[in-house]
Write a protein that holds these residues in place. Structure first.
Motif, PDB file in Angstrom:
ATOM      1  N   TRP A   1       0.823  -1.208   0.000  1.00 23.44           N
ATOM      2  CA  TRP A   1       0.000   0.000   0.000  1.00 23.44           C
ATOM      3  C   TRP A   1       0.860   1.262   0.000  1.00 23.44           C
ATOM      4  CZ3 TRP A   1      -1.079   4.472   2.606  1.00 23.44           C
ATOM      5  CH2 TRP A   1      -2.276   5.108   2.272  1.00 23.44           C
ATOM      6  N   TYR A   2       2.033   1.195   0.608  1.00 22.42           N
ATOM      7  CA  TYR A   2       2.962   2.334   0.565  1.00 22.42           C
ATOM      8  C   TYR A   2       3.224   2.732  -0.881  1.00 22.42           C
ATOM      9  CZ  TYR A   2       7.501   4.773   1.105  1.00 22.42           C
ATOM     10  OH  TYR A   2       8.544   5.672   1.048  1.00 22.42           O
TER      11      TYR A   2
ATOM     12  N   HIS B   1       1.927   6.312  -5.943  1.00 17.63           N
ATOM     13  CA  HIS B   1       1.566   6.273  -7.355  1.00 17.63           C
ATOM     14  C   HIS B   1       0.220   6.938  -7.636  1.00 17.63           C
ATOM     15  CE1 HIS B   1       4.795   4.050  -9.250  1.00 17.63           C
ATOM     16  NE2 HIS B   1       4.859   3.283  -8.188  1.00 17.63           N
ATOM     17  N   GLN B   2      -0.435   7.471  -6.612  1.00 16.24           N
ATOM     18  CA  GLN B   2      -1.696   8.170  -6.852  1.00 16.24           C
ATOM     19  C   GLN B   2      -1.428   9.448  -7.645  1.00 16.24           C
ATOM     20  OE1 GLN B   2      -4.635   7.594  -3.198  1.00 16.24           O
ATOM     21  NE2 GLN B   2      -2.584   8.100  -2.478  1.00 16.24           N
TER      22      GLN B   2
ATOM     23  N   ASP C   1       1.596  12.414 -12.914  1.00 17.02           N
ATOM     24  CA  ASP C   1       1.363  11.265 -13.802  1.00 17.02           C
ATOM     25  C   ASP C   1       1.402   9.940 -13.056  1.00 17.02           C
ATOM     26  OD1 ASP C   1       1.214  12.989 -15.993  1.00 17.02           O
ATOM     27  OD2 ASP C   1       3.363  12.896 -16.312  1.00 17.02           O
ATOM     28  N   GLY C   2       1.343   9.973 -11.723  1.00 11.52           N
ATOM     29  CA  GLY C   2       1.396   8.745 -10.941  1.00 11.52           C
ATOM     30  C   GLY C   2       2.742   8.053 -11.004  1.00 11.52           C
TER      31      GLY C   2
ATOM     32  N   VAL D   1      10.146  -1.303 -13.506  1.00 13.18           N
ATOM     33  CA  VAL D   1       9.594  -2.373 -14.334  1.00 13.18           C
ATOM     34  C   VAL D   1       8.311  -1.857 -14.975  1.00 13.18           C
ATOM     35  CG1 VAL D   1       8.495  -4.644 -14.283  1.00 13.18           C
ATOM     36  CG2 VAL D   1      10.644  -4.269 -13.068  1.00 13.18           C
ATOM     37  N   PHE D   2       8.250  -1.895 -16.290  1.00 18.92           N
ATOM     38  CA  PHE D   2       7.162  -1.342 -17.099  1.00 18.92           C
ATOM     39  C   PHE D   2       6.999   0.165 -16.883  1.00 18.92           C
ATOM     40  CE2 PHE D   2       5.895  -5.888 -16.917  1.00 18.92           C
ATOM     41  CZ  PHE D   2       6.035  -6.148 -18.269  1.00 18.92           C
ATOM     42  N   ASP D   3       8.127   0.820 -16.608  1.00 18.98           N
ATOM     43  CA  ASP D   3       8.217   2.288 -16.661  1.00 18.98           C
ATOM     44  C   ASP D   3       7.218   2.997 -15.757  1.00 18.98           C
ATOM     45  OD1 ASP D   3      10.267   2.122 -18.597  1.00 18.98           O
ATOM     46  OD2 ASP D   3       8.791   1.909 -20.192  1.00 18.98           O
ATOM     47  N   LYS D   4       7.094   2.534 -14.524  1.00 18.38           N
ATOM     48  CA  LYS D   4       6.210   3.200 -13.571  1.00 18.38           C
ATOM     49  C   LYS D   4       6.987   4.075 -12.592  1.00 18.38           C
ATOM     50  CE  LYS D   4       2.867   1.124 -15.537  1.00 18.38           C
ATOM     51  NZ  LYS D   4       2.104   1.875 -16.547  1.00 18.38           N
ATOM     52  N   SER D   5       8.294   4.208 -12.804  1.00 11.34           N
ATOM     53  CA  SER D   5       9.115   4.965 -11.874  1.00 11.34           C
ATOM     54  C   SER D   5       9.217   6.424 -12.303  1.00 11.34           C
ATOM     55  CB  SER D   5      10.520   4.361 -11.802  1.00 11.34           C
ATOM     56  OG  SER D   5      11.254   4.691 -12.970  1.00 11.34           O
TER      57      SER D   5
END
Length: 732
Positions: free
Chosen positions: A365-366, A371-372, A378-379, A389-393
């Motif tokens: 949950w952290y 990522h909200q 842009d989260g 991984v899959f460019d969420k950073s």
């Protein structure tokens, strides 16, 4: 390279050991990398004198630090440990005397608040508040001791700090904010590069707002991550509750057990993106995978613990390159709960769809919190070691970087680039070497210290909302030339060899800001998608229905009339959009959106609205829905009104007052007429974002502008004598 760099950065984040050891990189760093200037902008509650900055990293395999006062790159040496730090419980640190590296400078001491980064890897920009941090330097081969808050005797206990990670290497600039170990204060990061590259990441809420949102929404299992006394939110595994024996010590254990059990009788298949599709099965405790394209093998040698799954450590950070690629994928999938145990064995799992992340328990949950999109732009954020991984950073990679800005305090209250950065170029095509100048005064000595010689500036690119004044003496009092919100070549007037001082300042008489639609502070009912708009942006907002709305923070310099232009697409006729304030209590105006042809056929619609001065929120709402929006711009109407009033764009010889050429009509609808076209070699037309949209060699007396989008455009005229001039036109 991407997979190798993923592991390298994850290793950099590990703080299980105090000493930072040498990194074995798989590429050779090109130390001829262009220097990248980073501007530090203070948008925090702390004064410049209470913010401390240090830079540590590696060059040619050696640990170094950058003296931010002078820009000098220096080797790490134990003789640098001259600053007396606190001593807890008699622990004098590695040197046994409580002395630490003299490597920090106050932000107020850094010239122009700019740090120039040469080729460097494994680099950290350490930013602390009210006190410097206490690092211990060993040597160029052993590195340094970083803060270790798990150690109660660490001298950095109680000091708030943040980190920007970066590498300026042969594959470009890589930089990111990080929440991997903790959150301590909002941060923002922007990078500009050649070819129009620009990316922005970070938080856009105040520190108090972030802490309040965490406290009001954190589930009981994660509530203890918040340290109320210090105002810090810790990564779960850094708290006693998630350590072995703690109340949440087995948080992921059941999920991991189910994964290992299910895939001991059948295959787990997943696509890792660039690294291909993998098929794996558990034998004993080893999860062995084979890449379907070439038979490459990768392993997880044992079942990870809950802490290892959260951190990407232990069993999920060992072995060879391809082992770590698969381990990073599985680590990310566990934190996001992306491994669907309801699918039959042998079915290909989809780990790439973000809408499936953080839905089914257990998940981290952290990570979900950071990522909200109402917390992080842009989260995107770095909430755990393998968040890329899959460019969420929050990673920014610029292959040909020009400059960057670190915004201390995040972007709250800032509706546009806060630094007023002007970029100076050594040619009139804006392709030569560039140096960024933030708000401030620069005499000849200051320009020379930044690598700008007096006759090296041929053109300027000025950020909207700011102005640059060039002076022909060193005292900011001589003959001057003012440039605002434009690309200006200085060859024609001769200012490239006359200017000896430059002043960069805000320009309240000329204002323009662009708001990406997906960067709302709050919304109701809408979603984002990848945009196909040629005018720019990565995402647009869609699935807009009647009653949906989005809110944005703006900062308007002066009260008055502004033109708001919306970039929209719709296959429907007569949909509508309205602009609001005060949560809908104040109606600012509305526009009708035409049928543009499809959901990805884009056009501009605009209206004039009266806006008060100050920082506040505005909203976009609709009673019909049925359209997409990519972005909207707010600009004062002075430029448009002036252009409309004079009816033509005219250039006059400053010595003879003779008209050199004229463009008419202005505003223009279909055909633009050109006076004295025989003397023109080339015409280039740019949109307001600086994108070239029309190029014509040796034009005739008229050119068609039907293809232009409505709004302001810049016409650049190159004559046969090679002199260059520019003017604005308005396309109806």
């Amino acid at each position: 390279m991407k997979t190798k760099f993923t592991y390298y950065r994850a290793f950099l984040r590990s703080q299980k050991i105090t000493m930072v050891l040498a990194l074995a990189l798989t590429t050779i760093v090109a130390w001829s990398q262009p220097v990248v200037p980073f501007t530090l902008y203070n948008n925090s509650a702390y004064t410049d004198a209470n913010i401390y900055v240090a830079v540590v990293g590696k060059q040619n395999g050696n640990h170094v630090w950058i003296d931010t006062r002078t820009g000098a790159v220096k080797p790490m040496q134990s003789s640098d440990n001259t600053v007396q730090g606190p001593i807890y419980n008699g622990d004098g640190g590695p040197g046994l005397n409580g002395r630490y590296a003299n490597c920090f400078a106050r932000l107020s001491e850094i010239p122009n608040k700019v740090i120039n980064f040469p080729g460097i890897t494994g680099c950290r920009v350490l930013i602390s508040f009210n006190s410097q941090l206490y690092l211990y330097f060993f040597s160029t081969t052993q590195g340094y001791a970083a803060p270790n808050l798990a150690n109660p005797n660490d001298p950095n206990q109680g000091i708030r700090f943040e980190v920007i990670e970066l590498s300026n290497a042969d594959n470009g600039l890589w930089a990111n904010t990080t929440r991997v170990d903790s959150y301590q204060y909002p941060m923002g990061l922007e990078v500009w590069g050649n070819g129009g590259f620009y990316k922005k990441v970070g938080e856009f809420k105040t520190h108090a707002q972030i802490l309040s949102q965490w406290q009001s929404s954190a589930p009981a299992a994660f509530a203890g991550c918040y340290d109320a006394a210090k105002g810090i939110i810790h990564f779960p595994s850094k708290t006693p509750a998630f350590q072995p024996g703690g109340a949440q010590g087995n948080y992921f254990t059941s999920y991991i057990d189910q994964i290992w059990s299910k895939y001991s009788t059948g295959d787990l298949i997943f696509n890792s993106g660039d690294a291909g599709t993998w098929r794996g099965r558990v034998s004993g405790s080893v999860f062995a995978f084979t890449r379907t394209s070439d038979g490459q093998v990768a392993r997880i040698n044992r079942k990870p613990t809950s802490v290892e799954a959260m951190e990407g450590s232990g069993a999920l950070a060992e072995g060879g390159e391809w082992d770590k690629v698969v381990q990073s994928q599985i680590c990310a999938a566990i934190n996001r709960h992306a491994i669907d145990l309801n699918l039959p064995v042998g079915a290909t799992q989809d780990f790439a769809t973000a809408s499936k992340y953080y839905v089914n328990n257990p998940y981290n949950w952290y990570c979900k919190f950071w990522h909200q999109p109402d917390v992080s732009l842009d989260g995107l954020t770095y909430a755990f070691a393998y968040d890329d991984v899959f460019d969420k950073s929050s990673t920014i990679n610029a292959s040909s970087p020009l400059r960057a800005t670190i915004t201390i305090g995040g972007f709250v209250g800032l509706s546009s680039n806060p630094t007023g950065v002007t970029t100076t170029y050594k040619d009139c095509n804006y392709t030569g070497s560039a140096v960024a100048l933030p708000v401030g005064d620069y005499n000849l000595a200051a320009l020379n210290s930044r690598g700008i010689l007096n006759n090296d500036i041929s053109s300027l690119r000025v950020t909207p909302g700011y102005k640059v004044t060039l002076y022909d003496n060193d005292n900011f009092t001589g003959t001057s030339l003012v440039i605002t919100s434009d690309n200006s070549c200085l060859v024609g007037p001769g200012w490239n060899d006359r200017a000896t001082s430059i002043r960069v300042a805000q320009n309240t008489s000329s204002f323009s800001t662009r708001m990406e639609a997906e960067n709302w502070i709050s919304m109701s009912g809408v979603q984002t998608e990848t945009t196909q708009d040629p005018s720019g942006g990565n995402l647009n907002v869609g699935w807009i229905e009647a009653g949906d709305w989005m809110a944005y923070d703006v900062n308007i310099p002066t009260a008055g009339t502004y033109t708001v232009t919306y970039r929209v697409a719709s296959p429907n006729a007569n949909t509508n959009l309205r602009l609001e304030k005060d949560a809908g209590a104040t109606q600012l105006g509305s526009v009708t959106i035409p049928n543009t042809g499809s959901w990805q056929t884009w056009a501009n619609v605009s209206h004039n609205v009266t806006l008060p001065a100050g920082a506040y929120s505005i909203g976009i709402a609709t009673s019909s829905g049925g359209f997409n929006i990519n972005y909207f711009t707010i600009s004062n109407g002075a430029n448009i009104a002036a252009l409309s009033a004079r009816g033509a764009a005219v250039e006059v010889n400053p010595e003879t007052q003779e008209r050199l050429f004229a463009l008419s009509p202005n505003p223009v609808k279909d055909q633009l007429f050109i006076k004295d076209y025989e003397q023109i070699k080339q015409i280039r037309i740019f949109d307001i974002q600086g994108k070239e949209v029309i190029v014509i060699e040796r034009p005739g007396s008229t050119i068609s502008v039907q293809s232009l989008k409505p709004g302001i455009h810049i016409v650049q005229i190159e004559r046969l004598n090679k002199s260059i001039s520019k003017e604005k036109i308005v396309k109806e």
